[in-house]
Design an enzyme around this catalytic site. Structure first.
Site, PDB file in Angstrom:
ATOM      1  N   LEU A 115     -51.698 -20.034 -10.388  1.00 30.04           N
ATOM      2  CA  LEU A 115     -51.698 -20.891 -11.569  1.00 30.04           C
ATOM      3  C   LEU A 115     -53.085 -21.119 -12.171  1.00 30.04           C
ATOM      4  O   LEU A 115     -54.066 -21.305 -11.462  1.00 30.04           O
ATOM      5  CB  LEU A 115     -51.096 -22.242 -11.182  1.00 30.04           C
ATOM      6  N   ARG A 153     -44.521 -25.465 -22.720  1.00 30.94           N
ATOM      7  CA  ARG A 153     -44.760 -24.238 -21.959  1.00 30.94           C
ATOM      8  C   ARG A 153     -43.818 -23.100 -22.307  1.00 30.94           C
ATOM      9  O   ARG A 153     -44.208 -21.931 -22.294  1.00 30.94           O
ATOM     10  CB  ARG A 153     -44.634 -24.558 -20.466  1.00 30.94           C
ATOM     11  N   PHE A 177     -52.282 -32.805 -22.782  1.00 30.23           N
ATOM     12  CA  PHE A 177     -51.496 -31.708 -22.224  1.00 30.23           C
ATOM     13  C   PHE A 177     -50.439 -31.312 -23.235  1.00 30.23           C
ATOM     14  O   PHE A 177     -50.110 -32.096 -24.135  1.00 30.23           O
ATOM     15  CB  PHE A 177     -50.820 -32.170 -20.918  1.00 30.23           C
ATOM     16  N   HIS A 181     -42.847 -20.684 -12.181  1.00 30.08           N
ATOM     17  CA  HIS A 181     -43.591 -21.867 -11.767  1.00 30.08           C
ATOM     18  C   HIS A 181     -42.709 -22.999 -11.272  1.00 30.08           C
ATOM     19  O   HIS A 181     -43.057 -23.703 -10.333  1.00 30.08           O
ATOM     20  CB  HIS A 181     -44.414 -22.336 -12.975  1.00 30.08           C
ATOM     21  N   GLU A 192     -52.929 -25.925 -17.275  1.00 24.77           N
ATOM     22  CA  GLU A 192     -52.790 -26.195 -18.696  1.00 24.77           C
ATOM     23  C   GLU A 192     -53.964 -27.045 -19.196  1.00 24.77           C
ATOM     24  O   GLU A 192     -54.256 -27.092 -20.396  1.00 24.77           O
ATOM     25  CB  GLU A 192     -51.466 -26.946 -18.900  1.00 24.77           C
ATOM     26  N   ALA A 223     -42.202 -32.683   2.759  1.00 27.10           N
ATOM     27  CA  ALA A 223     -43.343 -33.599   2.831  1.00 27.10           C
ATOM     28  C   ALA A 223     -44.297 -33.383   1.672  1.00 27.10           C
ATOM     29  O   ALA A 223     -45.500 -33.531   1.798  1.00 27.10           O
ATOM     30  CB  ALA A 223     -44.069 -33.451   4.155  1.00 27.10           C
ATOM     31  N   GLN A 230     -38.817 -22.415 -15.327  1.00 28.80           N
ATOM     32  CA  GLN A 230     -40.023 -22.417 -16.157  1.00 28.80           C
ATOM     33  C   GLN A 230     -40.999 -21.322 -15.735  1.00 28.80           C
ATOM     34  O   GLN A 230     -41.414 -21.261 -14.579  1.00 28.80           O
ATOM     35  CB  GLN A 230     -40.739 -23.762 -16.053  1.00 28.80           C
ATOM     36  N   ARG A 270     -39.780 -28.342 -18.694  1.00 28.84           N
ATOM     37  CA  ARG A 270     -40.555 -29.480 -18.232  1.00 28.84           C
ATOM     38  C   ARG A 270     -41.922 -29.507 -18.904  1.00 28.84           C
ATOM     39  O   ARG A 270     -42.584 -28.480 -19.015  1.00 28.84           O
ATOM     40  CB  ARG A 270     -40.745 -29.414 -16.716  1.00 28.84           C
ATOM     41  N   GLU A 274     -38.585 -31.655  -7.425  1.00 24.04           N
ATOM     42  CA  GLU A 274     -38.160 -30.396  -8.058  1.00 24.04           C
ATOM     43  C   GLU A 274     -36.748 -29.990  -7.653  1.00 24.04           C
ATOM     44  O   GLU A 274     -36.035 -29.352  -8.430  1.00 24.04           O
ATOM     45  CB  GLU A 274     -39.160 -29.275  -7.715  1.00 24.04           C
ATOM     46  N   HIS A 278     -44.573 -20.526 -16.281  1.00 18.81           N
ATOM     47  CA  HIS A 278     -45.797 -21.154 -16.781  1.00 18.81           C
ATOM     48  C   HIS A 278     -46.571 -20.106 -17.566  1.00 18.81           C
ATOM     49  O   HIS A 278     -46.741 -18.983 -17.095  1.00 18.81           O
ATOM     50  CB  HIS A 278     -46.621 -21.677 -15.601  1.00 18.81           C
TER      51      HIS A 278
END
Lengths: 599, 305
Positions: free
Chosen positions: A251, A310, A121, A376, A254, A16, A235, A411, A401, A237
């Protein structure tokens, strides 16, 4: 035979978060009887952790932006390992998906003329991320949640799915799980199942992921016979918190760098200028003077190296720390305090201000943050058809994902929220079409259900079995130290052996107490999913003897053009995972020209 | 709620004097006094673990889980104050466990952690929050007017700001837990939406693009009149949303404007419609709509779905 609770739907969506909700909204709107099953409460999914924004070439800030530029940025960011068709659909459809959110009540930050504002970004040529301060994921999730509720979609909360059911033809016919609250089994019959279960971060020690990121969907698909691709592409991060220990891995958006923040080492040096790769040299500023002018004038100046993709930034931080130039707690410094006013920082980055103040006692308007790489996101995942999100198993779809291909080997920030919307919608649409085209009712085989539950309850019978927390801890240590940000053959082979050992230990864990809301038991079951992911990642990482995006090999530091043409495909053969390189879909010539003309 | 959170069992009494200064290894320790039980009853149990420094309450609860009580039930997700899952009462104060640093508590005394009191207990620290999901279904969704000619919706940042304050809500439901209208009055729940949903109503009411009027619903069915602005909700909000001042009071004023405007009163008399059902996605449209909006009397089919 004991009776079990059962429900029958056309489409059952597992998960969800943004992708699951978007899929359910679409399936329901198409007329399919649709249900969502999720492991937590509705509205708590990991999508809320996405901070910076949703990438879409709306062109509100830079009219020069369009889907072709976004497509190119995405493919280059993914080191060309992406499924080109997914990247194309994503770039073309993201703007409509964002505007649709607005129609459902999302309130994005605005431009001076009242349109949706977009921010810079890493890896995106133009300011492209529609955002709400630094809590964009929450806005996206809440908007989809409220939309799903208004459509009357049934949501089964705090329910863990253990296994997918298949009919005699090999097509998916539903799923069996249990209520976390009572521990009692529940069966969903479904003509189509959409996996939208998110990521795998809990397999590593330092991660930005919540407890739910245990790779359940990856494992369900693998066990059901689906193909996985590029599971080595994980990845890290570049900016996770490193201090205090309890906050390690959380986190740091960015957006801090997009809004002017820079990375410094122990000596105060902006070290990213030392790590500009040839691949990005043409578009990256090579002096502080040029970099600092870019924020206000993107036409005449090149972007700062802090905004490289990244994978590049994470590797550079890793090198600084290894070279002894790190911060006191093993990271580097992320400094926005010396570069922007406190008012600007608080307005643009309210959650970051709050997070550091509350958790680390650091005022980011006055002091730099200490940050370092954190696990991440997994770019790899279930192999899907780009247009329909169909997996290699009939009736089984995947989006978000848990699906692979869209992001290639790395990514770009902001491309995840747009991915959720674009492919969530497509998965819902085609899952509904498949279900509505199937006559008759779904038949659920009770024998399969009983077998699955028996296996799930086995840890209760092993009173002297090992504590699942201990096994999980060891799995995380293994993956962190041997299959982490920098990899090498000998360590990967060591990991492979350790995983075999952990398989045995996980199969022998014991749990205390009873079935009602028992976290120890839940972890024992989640461990099976995490181990499945760990095997896929480790085997693929051994096989990909090159460095590409999120997969960095110390023993093969360069990219190999031949390996850039293949996906590492992992699948189950009997009870063991195998890995096979298979060719990537080939990009048509008219899209190839986008990369040749120096766009 | 069947069990009261201050019911202390014999086991807790015997261990309450646990040494909270330091363990055998010299590492400082801390005692958590955790409520354990289910809907049939329960008690506080003490668990003494290392106090490692730099931690939040949820870290210590997790360590208890990993080392001493693997079946301790607790909800959590992000551990960063963004999802609102780990709500509990820490030393009697409703808090997010992930955002409550141990260094802000007196660790020479046992730290009490109990489930949210306004909700029925499921097990240990996990409570039944279904009331909130039921209320959410009663609020008609956002319903925008048409787009501008160029296909966009325009909105000034200053208008967005007002709405965004309420959309920061992480649905931790601490405000629902602390509101005196329902905290000890289960019987009020069917006709009282609670602060979280008054903020949701205010968000929709103040949304510059929305076209529905939910003021009648707020007053007749969702009980905004029960609130006597004690601001308990605002005090516990981890997002710092000014629930009382910015959401509830303006909503009360708008409700009053709608109810006591004689033209609106006449309109209601003539045009009253049946109240929306929980499954309905559209609201009854009172003719006394927002002054700043042109109100369509024909609910549009939600587009784009």
């Amino acid at each position: 035979m004991p009776e079990h609770e059962s429900h029958v739907f056309d489409v059952v969506v597992i998960g969800a978060g943004g992708a699951g909700l978007r899929a359910a909204i679409e399936a329901s709107a198409a007329g399919a009887r649709t249900a969502i099953v999720c492991k937590s409460l509705l509205g708590k999914a990991h999508t809320v952790m996405a901070e910076g924004g949703v990438a879409a070439a709306l062109g509100n800030v830079w009219p020069e932006d369009n889907w072709m530029v976004h497509f190119r940025d995405t493919m280059r960011g993914g080191k060309m390992l992406n499924n080109w068709r997914m990247a194309q659909l994503h770039a073309q459809e993201a703007p409509d998906r964002v505007l649709e959110l607005e129609e459902w009540g999302a309130v994005f930050d605005r431009t001076p003329d009242g349109r949706i504002l977009q921010r810079d970004f890493g890896g995106h040529r133009y300011a492209r991320l529609a955002h709400v301060g630094d809590r964009t994921g929450l806005e996206l999730l809440r908007t989809c949640q409220q939309r799903a509720v208004s459509l009357g979609i049934e949501v089964f909360m705090e329910c863990k799915i253990l296994h997918l059911l298949k009919d005699s033809s090999g097509a998916v016919s539903g799923a069996v799980g249990f209520w976390r609250e009572s521990g009692k089994p529940v069966v969903f019959g479904a003509k189509s199942v959409v996996l939208a279960s998110g990521g795998v971060g809990k397999t590593w020690k330092f991660t930005s992921n919540s407890w739910e990121g245990t790779g359940d969907g990856h494992a369900l698909a693998l066990w059901a016979g689906a193909d996985m691709i590029d599971m080595e592409c994980v990845q890290f991060h570049p900016t996770g918190m490193v201090w205090p220990p309890s906050a390690r891995g959380i986190l740091v958006t960015e957006g801090v760098r997009g809004d002017g923040g820079v990375l410094r080492n122990r000596d105060g040096e902006r070290f990213m200028f030392n790590y500009i790769p040839e691949f990005y040299a043409k578009e990256t500023a090579d002096s502080i003077e040029e970099a600092d002018q870019w924020y206000d004038n993107k036409k005449d100046f090149r972007r700062p190296p802090e905004l490289l993709p990244r994978d590049e930034v994470a590797r550079s931080i890793n090198s600084e720390v290894k070279g002894g130039r790190g911060s006191p707690h093993g990271g580097v410094f992320l400094d926005i305090a010396s570069r922007r006013t406190p008012e600007y920082i608080k307005r643009r980055l309210p959650s970051m201000y709050h997070q550091f103040k509350e958790l680390a006692d650091v005022d980011i308007t006055k002091e730099p943050m200490e940050i370092g790489p954190t696990c991440h996101y997994i770019m790899g995942g279930i192999r899907v058809d780009a247009d329909t999100a169909a997996t290699t198993v009939p009736g089984l779809y995947a989006a978000g994902e848990v699906a692979g291909g869209m992001h290639g080997a790395n990514r770009l920030g902001g491309n995840s929220l747009s991915d959720l919307l674009v492919f969530g919608r497509r998965a819902g649409q085609y899952a509904a079409e498949h279900a509505l085209g199937m006559p008759g009712d779904v038949l659920v085989d009770s024998g399969q259900v009983q077998e699955v539950m028996q296996e799930a309850l086995a840890p209760f019978g092993r009173e002297t079995g090992e504590n699942p927390y201990a096994v999980h801890h060891e799995l995380q240590e293994t993956m962190q130290s041997l299959v982490g940000i920098i990899r090498t053959e000998s360590e990967l082979l060591e990991a492979k052996d350790k995983l075999a050992d952990l398989d045995e230990r996980a199969a022998a864990v014991g749990v205390e107490g009873h079935r009602q809301f028992n976290p120890g038991w839940h972890l024992a079951l989640d461990l099976q999913s995490m181990l499945a992911v760990a095997h896929c990642t480790t085997l693929s990482a051994i096989e990909r003897k090159e460095s590409r995006g999120g997969h960095t090999r110390d023993d093969y530091p360069a990219s190999d053009p031949e390996l850039g043409k293949v996906n590492m495909v992992t699948r189950l053969a009997g009870t063991t995972v195998t890995v096979t390189p298979e060719p990537l879909p080939v990009m048509p010539d008219e899209l190839k020209t986008l990369f040749e003309e120096g766009h | 709620m069947a069990t009261s959170a201050d019911q202390t069992g014999p086991e807790a009494a015997s261990t309450a004097t646990a040494d909270v200064a330091s363990g055998a290894s010299g590492t400082p320790t801390v005692t958590l006094r955790l409520w354990r039980g289910d809907d049939t009853g329960g008690s506080f149990n003490d668990y003494t673990v290392d106090n490692l420094g730099g931690e939040v309450v949820l870290d210590v609860v997790h360590r208890v889980q990993a080392e001493q009580a693997p079946d301790l039930a607790v909800r959590w997700n992000c551990k960063a104050g963004k999802c609102g899952s780990c709500s509990a009462e820490v030393n009697g104060r409703p808090r997010l466990m992930c955002m409550t640093r141990m260094s802000t508590l007196d660790t020479t005394q046992p730290i009490t952690v109990s489930p949210l009191r306004a909700n029925p207990v499921i097990r240990d620290l996990v409570t039944d929050v279904s009331y909130n999901f039921a209320v959410a279904r009663r609020i008609p969704a956002f319903h925008p007017g048409p787009r501008d000619a160029d296909g966009t919706y325009r909105m000034a940042q200053v208008d967005a700001d007002r709405v965004q304050e309420f959309r920061k809500c992480i649905e931790c439901f601490l405000c629902q837990n602390v509101c005196h209208v329902v905290r000890d009055h289960e019987e009020n729940k069917p006709h009282f939406a609670g602060p979280r949903f008054f903020a949701r109503l205010a968000e929709l009411e103040m949304h510059p693009l929305d076209t529905l009027d939910r003021r009648d619903l707020a007053s007749r069915e969702l009980g905004i009149g029960y609130c006597n602005i004690t601001k308990c909700c605002t005090e516990v909000c981890p997002e710092g949303i000014h629930i009382t001042d910015n959401a509830i009071i303006p909503m009360k004023e708008r409700v009053v404007d709608a109810r006591y405007d004689p033209i609106a009163w006449l309109g209601r008399k003539i045009l009253r419609r049946p109240a929306p059902t929980p499954a309905s996605s559209t609201a009854s449209l009172s003719p006394a709509g927002k002054a700043h909006e042109t109100i369509s009397t024909q609910p549009r089919t939600p587009a784009g779905g």
